[in-house]
Scaffold this active site. Structure first.
Site, PDB file in Angstrom:
ATOM      1  N   GLY A  37       2.981  -7.701  14.841  1.00 25.54           N
ATOM      2  CA  GLY A  37       3.594  -8.777  14.080  1.00 25.54           C
ATOM      3  C   GLY A  37       3.697  -8.403  12.621  1.00 25.54           C
ATOM      4  O   GLY A  37       3.572  -7.234  12.245  1.00 25.54           O
ATOM      5  N   VAL A  39       2.887  -8.278   8.492  1.00 26.94           N
ATOM      6  CA  VAL A  39       1.699  -7.975   7.701  1.00 26.94           C
ATOM      7  C   VAL A  39       0.922  -9.265   7.420  1.00 26.94           C
ATOM      8  O   VAL A  39       1.506 -10.298   7.087  1.00 26.94           O
ATOM      9  CB  VAL A  39       2.104  -7.299   6.367  1.00 26.94           C
ATOM     10  CG1 VAL A  39       0.883  -7.073   5.494  1.00 26.94           C
ATOM     11  CG2 VAL A  39       2.817  -5.981   6.645  1.00 26.94           C
ATOM     12  N   ASP A  40      -0.396  -9.197   7.595  1.00 27.75           N
ATOM     13  CA  ASP A  40      -1.297 -10.308   7.283  1.00 27.75           C
ATOM     14  C   ASP A  40      -1.094 -11.505   8.210  1.00 27.75           C
ATOM     15  O   ASP A  40      -1.374 -12.645   7.840  1.00 27.75           O
ATOM     16  CB  ASP A  40      -1.137 -10.751   5.817  1.00 27.75           C
ATOM     17  CG  ASP A  40      -2.338 -11.551   5.322  1.00 27.75           C
ATOM     18  OD1 ASP A  40      -3.457 -11.250   5.772  1.00 27.75           O
ATOM     19  OD2 ASP A  40      -2.152 -12.472   4.513  1.00 27.75           O
ATOM     20  N   LYS A  43      -3.790  -9.908  12.878  1.00 24.49           N
ATOM     21  CA  LYS A  43      -3.990  -9.110  14.098  1.00 24.49           C
ATOM     22  C   LYS A  43      -5.424  -8.597  14.191  1.00 24.49           C
ATOM     23  O   LYS A  43      -6.086  -8.731  15.223  1.00 24.49           O
ATOM     24  CB  LYS A  43      -3.008  -7.928  14.115  1.00 24.49           C
ATOM     25  CG  LYS A  43      -1.543  -8.345  14.087  1.00 24.49           C
ATOM     26  CD  LYS A  43      -0.606  -7.150  14.125  1.00 24.49           C
ATOM     27  CE  LYS A  43      -0.721  -6.267  12.889  1.00 24.49           C
ATOM     28  NZ  LYS A  43      -0.386  -6.977  11.647  1.00 24.49           N
ATOM     29  N   SER A  44      -5.909  -7.970  13.113  1.00 23.21           N
ATOM     30  CA  SER A  44      -7.258  -7.415  13.132  1.00 23.21           C
ATOM     31  C   SER A  44      -8.307  -8.515  13.269  1.00 23.21           C
ATOM     32  O   SER A  44      -9.321  -8.336  13.960  1.00 23.21           O
ATOM     33  CB  SER A  44      -7.508  -6.604  11.856  1.00 23.21           C
ATOM     34  OG  SER A  44      -6.594  -5.527  11.753  1.00 23.21           O
ATOM     35  N   GLY A 119       1.784  -3.354  10.861  1.00 22.63           N
ATOM     36  CA  GLY A 119       2.863  -4.307  10.659  1.00 22.63           C
ATOM     37  C   GLY A 119       3.963  -3.804   9.751  1.00 22.63           C
ATOM     38  O   GLY A 119       5.096  -4.248   9.834  1.00 22.63           O
ATOM     39  N   LEU A 480      20.034  38.331   5.454  1.00 27.66           N
ATOM     40  CA  LEU A 480      20.774  37.620   4.418  1.00 27.66           C
ATOM     41  C   LEU A 480      22.218  38.092   4.331  1.00 27.66           C
ATOM     42  O   LEU A 480      22.559  39.195   4.781  1.00 27.66           O
ATOM     43  CB  LEU A 480      20.095  37.821   3.063  1.00 27.66           C
ATOM     44  CG  LEU A 480      18.703  37.206   2.885  1.00 27.66           C
ATOM     45  CD1 LEU A 480      18.079  37.738   1.593  1.00 27.66           C
ATOM     46  CD2 LEU A 480      18.788  35.689   2.867  1.00 27.66           C
ATOM     47  N   SER A 553      22.186  33.746  10.946  1.00 25.83           N
ATOM     48  CA  SER A 553      21.290  32.997  11.856  1.00 25.83           C
ATOM     49  C   SER A 553      19.950  32.719  11.175  1.00 25.83           C
ATOM     50  O   SER A 553      18.929  33.292  11.548  1.00 25.83           O
ATOM     51  CB  SER A 553      21.093  33.736  13.178  1.00 25.83           C
ATOM     52  OG  SER A 553      20.736  35.085  12.986  1.00 25.83           O
TER      53      SER A 553
END
Length: 642
Positions: A37, A39-40, A43-44, A119, A480, A553
Site C-alpha cells: 500500500g 507509504v505510512d 504495513k509494518s 510503498g 577499435l 563489435s
C-alpha cells in the site's frame, strides 16, 4: 495401581499429546502473503501486531521493543509494533519500509510467512519480489487518506502477478473515530477501481493495527466493539480460512518440472521434482515435454517410502516403465493434456536493474528448472502503473513494466502465467554479472513460432565442409575503429585464397550498405547489427565456408551471442589490439575528429565504450606487426584447416 504406574501413565499421555501436537503443527498448511500500500499506511505496524497477538515475540525481544518504542516517542505504555519489522537503519530513521522483510508466525490452524513490501515507487522491484510467491495480498489504506496512487499501483501489480486473494484492510480506523461512512466510501471507491484493473473480488475489513481492532477475533467470534456495524471476519480468521493455491492446483492437469535425474545405481533411474499441479498415481500415462515421448508411472518414491498418490505441492521422485530421454528442465505431464512448448512469446516484463534493458542482447531466461538464452525485442509499450496508459518505449528502465516479444534459442515448456505461476513466470539474468535484471510473465506463444518448423535437408553442413576440404570457421576480428581489422582480415583472406580455401569476408562498412542500412549507431542498433551478422555468418559456415568478419563489435555480450550460435571450436575471436591514441592518430576516415568535435555521436572509444575481449583465441596488433605479418601469424594459429 501404584503411584509409579500412575505417573508412568500420565507421562505416556503427556508424550502422546506432545506427539499429536507436533504432528498437527508439522502438517499445518502454509500461507504466504504480503502487505502493501501507500507509504505510512501501517504495513509494518500491522505485521508487528500479528506477531504480538500470535505470541511470536520472545520476552527479551518484547523488552527491547518496549524500550525502543519509548525512544521513538510513543505515548504511555503503547508499543510501536513497526519496530519489529523495520530492521534497516534507514527505515527507522525515515519511518518507511525499503527492503522486503519476511516474518513467520503461526496460529492453531495455519502457518504464515508474511512479506512487508515497500510503498515507495522507486522500490517497485522489491515489492514484485515479495509478491512473486504470495497466495494473498493485504492492501492497506489509511482511513484518513483513502485510495491513493500507491494503492492503485500496488493493486495493479498484485493483479499482474496473479495473486487471486485480496484483502482491503482499511487501517487507522481509530483515527477517524471508527466511522462507518468513511469505511463505506473507501470500499466503494476501491470497488470501482478494482473493476478497472481486473480484480474481480476482494474482502474489505476495517482495522486498527495500532489498537488491535479486528486483527484477531474475540473469543465469541464477534468483531471489535468499536465497529459494531461490521459483521465480517477478523483479519487473522480470514487468513486462516482462505483456500490456498495448492488446493486449486490439485484440480488442474498433472505437471512436474524435472529438477534432477536421480540415479544412485544402475538399477534405479528416477526423475525428481516438485509437483506444480494435478495429481499422479502409479500406472498413470505421462508425456515428457518438449520431447513428446510417452510412458506410464512405475512408482512414486519419497524419503519416507513409496506413495499410492502424490498431489500438487509435494516433492517426489517418479520412476517410469520405459527408458525415455528426460533430463533437468523437461516437464513430466499428463499424457492427454500436455503443456505447450515454444521459442517465441509475448510477455510482461518488470525491469529490476539500474542498467536499462538492451533489446536484442542475449540474457539467461530461467523458467522453473529450464535455463535458455533469450533475446527481448523493443517493447510494444510500457505501462504507466499510475494511470494504466500504454506508453511508447524503446527500452525499459529500472522499475518499468512493459510488454514485449521474447525469443529463446530453443523451445521451452510453458503455460500462460494466469494458469500457472510455475510454468509461466520467469526471470532474466545478465550473462556476465549473473545479476537478476528482470522478472516476467508469459502470456502466449506467438503464432509464427507455431507455423515455422525446421525443414530437414539431405546435404548437411558436414557434407558442405567435406566438399570444400575444410572445417567451417568464423574468424571474428574485433577492435577499435582504425585498429587495422579490415586490412588484416583482407590479407588473411588473400593468403587463404592462395591455399585454395573457400572464404567470405563480411566487412562492417560494406554490410551497412545493404543488409544493415536501416541501423544507426545507438547501443541498441549496434546490438542488432551484430546479431544479424552472426546469423549470416552461421548460414555461411553451414555452407562450409571460412567466414572472416571485421566489425568493431564493441560489446562482449554480443560477441558471446555470436559464439553461442556457432558449433564449439569453430568461432575464433581475433583481437586487433591497437591503443586508442594510435587508432586516433591514423583516423583514416576522419571519424575521430568528428566525434571529438561533437558532430558524430555514439562513437566507440570516445562517447561509447569498447569492451576488450577477456579471452580472445588470437591477439595481434599493427604497432609491432605489419598486416602481412599479422595475417601469417593468424593462419599459423588456425592450422590445420581440416
Amino acid at each position: 495401581m501404584t503411584t509409579r504406574d500412575s505417573s508412568f501413565q500420565v507421562d505416556s499421555l503427556i508424550a502422546e499429546d506432545i506427539d499429536a501436537y507436533l504432528d498437527q503443527h508439522q502438517h499445518k498448511s502454509l500461507m504466504r502473503f504480503i502487505t502493501c500500500g501507500s507509504v505510512d499506511d501501517g504495513k509494518s505496524t500491522l505485521i508487528g501486531r500479528l506477531l504480538y497477538d500470535s505470541k511470536m515475540i520472545f520476552e527479551d525481544q518484547l523488552a527491547i521493543l518496549e524500550s525502543d518504542s519509548k525512544k521513538v516517542g510513543t505515548q504511555g505504555e503503547e508499543i510501536d509494533f513497526a519496530l519489529l519489522v523495520d530492521g534497516l537503519a534507514a527505515e527507522r530513521e525515515q519511518g518507511i519500509t525499503i527492503d522486503v522483510a519476511y516474518r513467520f508466525f503461526t496460529t492453531e490452524k495455519r502457518k504464515f510467512i508474511v512479506a512487508d513490501t515497500p510503498g515507495h515507487e522507486q522500490y517497485t522491484r522489491n515489492m514484485v519480489t515479495g509478491a512473486s510467491t504470495a497466495d494473498l495480498a493485504v492492501i492497506l489504506v489509511d482511513a484518513r487518506k483513502g485510495v491513493l496512487v500507491q494503492t492503485r499501483r500496488h493493486s495493479y501489480l498484485v493483479h499482474l502477478l496473479g495473486i487471486k486473494h485480496v484483502v482491503l484492510a482499511v487501517n487507522k480506523m481509530d483515527l477517524v473515530d471508527y466511522d462507518q461512512a468513511t469505511f463505506d466510501a473507501i470500499v466503494d471507491d476501491y470497488t470501482a477501481f478494482a473493476k478497472e484493473v481486473g480484480i474481480e473480488e476482494f474482502t474489505a475489513i476495517p482495522i486498527s493495527g495500532f489498537k488491535g481492532d479486528n486483527i484477531t477475533a474475540k473469543a465469541d467470534g464477534a468483531p471489535s466493539s468499536n465497529t459494531p456495524w461490521y459483521s465480517g471476519p477478523a483479519l487473522i480468521n480470514h487468513l486462516e480460512n482462505v483456500e490456498l493455491a495448492n488446493t486449486a492446483a490439485q484440480e488442474r492437469s498433472f505437471r512436474m518440472p524435472v529438477q534432477w535425474v536421480n540415479r544412485p545405481n544402475l538399477d534405479f533411474r528416477g526423475f525428481a521434482g516438485l509437483i506444480a499441479s494435478g495429481s499422479i498415481k502409479p500406472g498413470d500415462p505421462v508425456r515428457i515435454v518438449p520431447a513428446g515421448k510417452t510412458s506410464t508411472v512405475k512408482s512414486i518414491a519419497t524419503f519416507d517410502g513409496d506413495l499410492d498418490e502424490a498431489v500438487a505441492g509435494q516433492s517426489v521422485t517418479l520412476t517410469l516403465n520405459d527408458e525415455v530421454d528426460c533430463s533437468r528442465g523437461d516437464v513430466i505431464a499428463a499424457a492427454g493434456d500436455p503443456p505447450e512448448a515454444s521459442d517465441q512469446f509475448e510477455a510482461t516484463i518488470v525491469w529490476m536493474d539500474e542498467a536499462a534493458l538492451k533489446p536484442g542482447r542475449g540474457y539467461w531466461l530461467k523458467l522453473g528448472s529450464q535455463m535458455v538464452t533469450a533475446t527481448v525485442q523493443p517493447p510494444k509499450h510500457e505501462v504507466d502503473v499510475n494511470s494504466f496508459e500504454h506508453l511508447a518505449a524503446k527500452t525499459l528502465e529500472l522499475n518499468s513494466i512493459g510488454v514485449a516479444e521474447i525469443a529463446t534459442d530453443r523451445p521451452i515448456t510453458f503455460e500462460p502465467y494466469e494458469s500457472s505461476r510455475q510454468l509461466g513466470g520467469f526471470i532474466l539474468i545478465d550473462k556476465f554479472t549473473n545479476a537478476t535484471v528482470g522478472a516476467g510473465m508469459l502470456h502466449f506463444s506467438l503464432r509464427r513460432a507455431q507455423n515455422v518448423h525446421w525443414q530437414p535437408t539431405t546435404i548437411t553442413r558436414e557434407d558442405h565442409g567435406r566438399m570444400k576440404n575444410q572445417t567451417p570457421r568464423v574468424l571474428w576480428f574485433t577492435g577499435l575503429s582504425g585498429s587495422g581489422k579490415s586490412t588484416i582480415a583482407n590479407e588473411v583472406e588473400k593468403q587463404l585464397a592462395l591455399m585454395n580455401r573457400h572464404t567470405f569476408l563480411l566487412d562492417g562498412d560494406n554490410v551497412r550498405h545493404g543488409l544493415n542500412k536501416d541501423l544507426g549507431f545507438t547501443e541498441t542498433d549496434r546490438i542488432e547489427n551484430i546479431r544479424r551478422i552472426g546469423e549470416v555468418a552461421k548460414l555461411m559456415t553451414d555452407a562450409g565456408l571460412i567466414v572472416l568478419t571485421a566489425f568493431i563489435s564493441p560489446f562482449r555480450a554480443e560477441r558471446r551471442l555470436v559464439r553461442e550460435m556457432i558449433p564449439e571450436g569453430e568461432f575464433i575471436e581475433v583481437f586487433v589490439d591497437t591503443p586508442l591514441e594510435v587508432a586516433e592518430q591514423r583516423d583514416v576516415k576522419g571519424l575521430y575528429k568528428k566525434a571529438r568535435s561533437g558532430q558524430l555521436k555514439n562513437f566507440t572509444g570516445i562517447d561509447s565504450p569498447y569492451e576488450e575481449p577477456e579471452n580472445a583465441e588470437i591477439t595481434v596488433n599493427t604497432v609491432d606487426m605489419t598486416p602481412v605479418e599479422a595475417a601469417e601469424y593468424i593462419i599459423k594459429q588456425i592450422l590445420p584447416l581440416k
